[in-house]
Motif scaffolding. Sequence first.
Motif, PDB file in Angstrom:
ATOM      1  N   ILE A   1       0.851  -1.191   0.000  1.00 32.25           N
ATOM      2  CA  ILE A   1       0.000   0.000   0.000  1.00 32.25           C
ATOM      3  C   ILE A   1       0.884   1.237   0.000  1.00 32.25           C
ATOM      4  N   ASP A   2       0.353   2.349  -0.518  1.00 30.21           N
ATOM      5  CA  ASP A   2       1.146   3.574  -0.547  1.00 30.21           C
ATOM      6  C   ASP A   2       0.943   4.364   0.751  1.00 30.21           C
ATOM      7  N   GLU A   3       1.677   5.476   0.863  1.00 30.38           N
ATOM      8  CA  GLU A   3       1.647   6.260   2.087  1.00 30.38           C
ATOM      9  C   GLU A   3       0.252   6.820   2.376  1.00 30.38           C
ATOM     10  N   GLU A   4      -0.431   7.280   1.347  1.00 35.34           N
ATOM     11  CA  GLU A   4      -1.769   7.836   1.538  1.00 35.34           C
ATOM     12  C   GLU A   4      -2.725   6.791   2.123  1.00 35.34           C
ATOM     13  N   GLU A   5      -2.692   5.608   1.547  1.00 31.00           N
ATOM     14  CA  GLU A   5      -3.549   4.524   2.033  1.00 31.00           C
ATOM     15  C   GLU A   5      -3.168   4.131   3.467  1.00 31.00           C
ATOM     16  N   TYR A   6      -1.867   4.075   3.731  1.00 31.79           N
ATOM     17  CA  TYR A   6      -1.373   3.740   5.065  1.00 31.79           C
ATOM     18  C   TYR A   6      -1.890   4.742   6.093  1.00 31.79           C
ATOM     19  N   LEU A   7      -1.719   6.043   5.810  1.00 27.44           N
ATOM     20  CA  LEU A   7      -2.144   7.077   6.750  1.00 27.44           C
ATOM     21  C   LEU A   7      -3.662   7.073   6.946  1.00 27.44           C
ATOM     22  N   ARG A   8      -4.400   6.867   5.870  1.00 28.14           N
ATOM     23  CA  ARG A   8      -5.853   6.835   5.964  1.00 28.14           C
ATOM     24  C   ARG A   8      -6.321   5.685   6.851  1.00 28.14           C
ATOM     25  N   ARG A   9      -5.758   4.528   6.619  1.00 28.08           N
ATOM     26  CA  ARG A   9      -6.170   3.359   7.399  1.00 28.08           C
ATOM     27  C   ARG A   9      -5.693   3.442   8.846  1.00 28.08           C
ATOM     28  N   MET A  10      -4.487   3.955   9.048  1.00 28.38           N
ATOM     29  CA  MET A  10      -3.960   4.093  10.412  1.00 28.38           C
ATOM     30  C   MET A  10      -4.820   5.076  11.198  1.00 28.38           C
ATOM     31  N   SER A  11      -5.259   6.144  10.532  1.00 27.32           N
ATOM     32  CA  SER A  11      -6.130   7.113  11.184  1.00 27.32           C
ATOM     33  C   SER A  11      -7.448   6.464  11.567  1.00 27.32           C
ATOM     34  N   GLY A  12      -7.977   5.618  10.725  1.00 22.33           N
ATOM     35  CA  GLY A  12      -9.208   4.902  11.046  1.00 22.33           C
ATOM     36  C   GLY A  12      -9.035   3.965  12.228  1.00 22.33           C
ATOM     37  N   LEU A  13      -7.881   3.333  12.317  1.00 23.08           N
ATOM     38  CA  LEU A  13      -7.632   2.426  13.438  1.00 23.08           C
ATOM     39  C   LEU A  13      -7.437   3.174  14.753  1.00 23.08           C
ATOM     40  N   SER A  14      -6.971   4.412  14.669  1.00 22.36           N
ATOM     41  CA  SER A  14      -6.680   5.189  15.873  1.00 22.36           C
ATOM     42  C   SER A  14      -7.930   5.827  16.478  1.00 22.36           C
ATOM     43  N   GLN A  15      -9.011   5.896  15.735  1.00 18.35           N
ATOM     44  CA  GLN A  15     -10.236   6.520  16.239  1.00 18.35           C
ATOM     45  C   GLN A  15     -10.930   5.612  17.252  1.00 18.35           C
ATOM     46  N   ASP A  16     -11.524   6.240  18.243  1.00 25.38           N
ATOM     47  CA  ASP A  16     -12.348   5.502  19.204  1.00 25.38           C
ATOM     48  C   ASP A  16     -13.771   5.454  18.675  1.00 25.38           C
ATOM     49  N   TRP A  17     -14.286   4.278  18.532  1.00 30.05           N
ATOM     50  CA  TRP A  17     -15.636   4.146  17.982  1.00 30.05           C
ATOM     51  C   TRP A  17     -16.628   4.019  19.092  1.00 30.05           C
TER      52      TRP A  17
END
Length: 67
Positions: free
Chosen positions: A51-67
């Motif tokens: 995956i590229d950096e954009e995809e990495y950052l997007r997904r990492m941000s999603g994982l870091s959110q509290d749902w």
Amino acid sequence: MKTLLLLVGLIIIISCVLMLARSWVAERARQIPPADNPKEILRRRYAAGEIDEEEYLRRMSGLSQDW
């Protein structure tokens, strides 16, 4: 008497070796990240170029959110 001393010495040596092996295994277990950790999987995929950096950052941000 010599046999008894030899046996005690052998037991002490075996005990020391077993304690060292146990602590070595425990240390290795702490160093190896769990394979099912989503963030670690994402890091490995980014490092491998899957995956590229954009995809990495997007997904990492999603994982870091509290749902």
